[in-house]
Write an enzyme that holds these catalytic residues in place. Structure first.
Site, PDB file in Angstrom:
ATOM      1  N   ILE A   1     -37.507  -8.743  30.897  1.00  0.00           N
ATOM      2  CA  ILE A   1     -37.434  -7.445  30.237  1.00  0.00           C
ATOM      3  C   ILE A   1     -37.709  -6.386  31.305  1.00  0.00           C
ATOM      4  O   ILE A   1     -38.305  -6.672  32.347  1.00  0.00           O
ATOM      5  CB  ILE A   1     -38.428  -7.304  29.055  1.00  0.00           C
ATOM      6  N   ASP A   2     -37.255  -5.171  31.049  1.00  0.00           N
ATOM      7  CA  ASP A   2     -37.393  -4.096  32.031  1.00  0.00           C
ATOM      8  C   ASP A   2     -38.858  -3.858  32.400  1.00  0.00           C
ATOM      9  O   ASP A   2     -39.770  -4.067  31.589  1.00  0.00           O
ATOM     10  CB  ASP A   2     -36.817  -2.788  31.484  1.00  0.00           C
TER      11      ASP A   2
END
EC number: 5.4.99.24
Length: 316
Positions: free
Chosen positions: A144-145
């Protein structure tokens, strides 16, 4: 920078190691050597499986014995494991929301990358390895970012990694994010289908007819005077997908430094918000050992909850 010459190593392949190509096994086992060296020692026959030469694509089987020849490893300062005394590393121990013999699930803080690289000395996976030096295997199941908080799956066994990643590929994993977006989201906007193309130079993603098919499903959770809390469920897993799809329909996420709106950032900043309001809140998947469905929820940090409370007061 110094060099270390290893000795000949013999590795017995167990059930958990079985099934992977020998070149991938060596690249993981010998993390500090370049990929070219892995293929060179394979090509020259220096790597033996059950005393026989093998090709790179050979798939290891339980009971195999792998001979790994001496290799020269470079010790680089940036590859030293992060100290467990660092605040960012130590706090991750308290962010583990589920753990068993097969995996652990982290409620990753915003601002922590999932892995090191691109100028970062370490990320969540390196920190976890430093906190769990006894763990034989810790690998990211997905990503995930950096600025997105919430659920991150980490496999503790190779068999669990294969099982979970297969579920992601087959799109049977159900992921749900909370995002605070600008303006009034229309209840009729339940699905965004817009192809995404990533610029490999600056990593900016745009909607582009030449891009990859991308689908995100949306549901309104709560409406405010000038903002909406939505639940976003990405069906595909493109880079920055939720962030770009919300921007595309005219409702960028609060404090998105790439795809956001500064006017909205200033508005939510008065409520104490200073980070991307995108949180991986819920995930549903099949447990890699029990084959039973699991559902995990990750609470939002207090800063996000306070922002919502401030919006409720303004809207009342």
């Amino acid at each position: 920078m110094s060099e270390i010459r290893t000795k000949v190593q013999f590795v017995d392949i167990d059930d958990d190691m079985a099934g992977q190509r020998v070149d991938n096994f060596l690249r993981n086992f010998l993390k500090s050597i370049p990929k070219s060296m892995v293929y060179r020692i394979l090509r020259k026959g220096e790597v033996r499986v059950n005393k026989k030469r093998v090709k790179a694509e050979y798939k290891l089987q339980a009971g195999d014995m792998v001979r790994i020849p001496p290799v020269t490893l470079e010790e680089k300062a940036e590859e030293v494991a992060p100290s467990t005394k660092l605040n960012k590393v130590a706090e991750l121990e308290n962010m583990v929301i589920y753990e068993d013999d097969h995996m652990l699930i982290l409620n990753k803080p915003s601002g922590t990358a999932v892995h090191g690289g691109s100028g970062l000395k370490f990320g969540a996976i390196e920190a976890l390895r430093a906190l769990r030096p006894q763990a034989r295997f810790l690998e990211l199941v997905h990503r995930i970012d950096r600025d997105t908080s919430g659920i991150l799956l980490v496999a503790k066994k190779r068999s669990a990694l294969r099982h979970l990643q297969a579920q992601f590929r087959e799109k049977t994993v159900k992921k749900f994010y909370f995002a605070l977006v600008m303006g009034q989201w229309k209840s009729s906007c339940k699905v965004v289908n817009a192809p995404l193309l990533k610029n490999e130079v600056n990593s900016i993603v745009r909607v582009n007819p030449n891009g990859k098919l991308s689908e995100t499903r949306f549901k309104i959770i709560e409406k405010f005077a000038d903002a909406t809390l939505v639940q976003a469920s990405p069906i595909t897993g493109r880079t920055h997908q939720i962030r770009v799809h919300t921007q595309y329909v005219g409702h960028p996420i609060a404090w998105d430094d790439r795809y956001g709106d500064r006017r909205f950032d200033a508005y939510t900043g008065k409520l104490g918000l200073d980070r991307l309001f995108l949180h991986a809140a819920n995930i549903k998947f099949i447990h890699p050992a029990t084959e039973e469905w699991m559902e995990i929820n990750a609470p939002m940090e207090a800063k996000l909850e306070r922002t919502l409370e401030g919006l409720r007061k303004q809207s009342s």
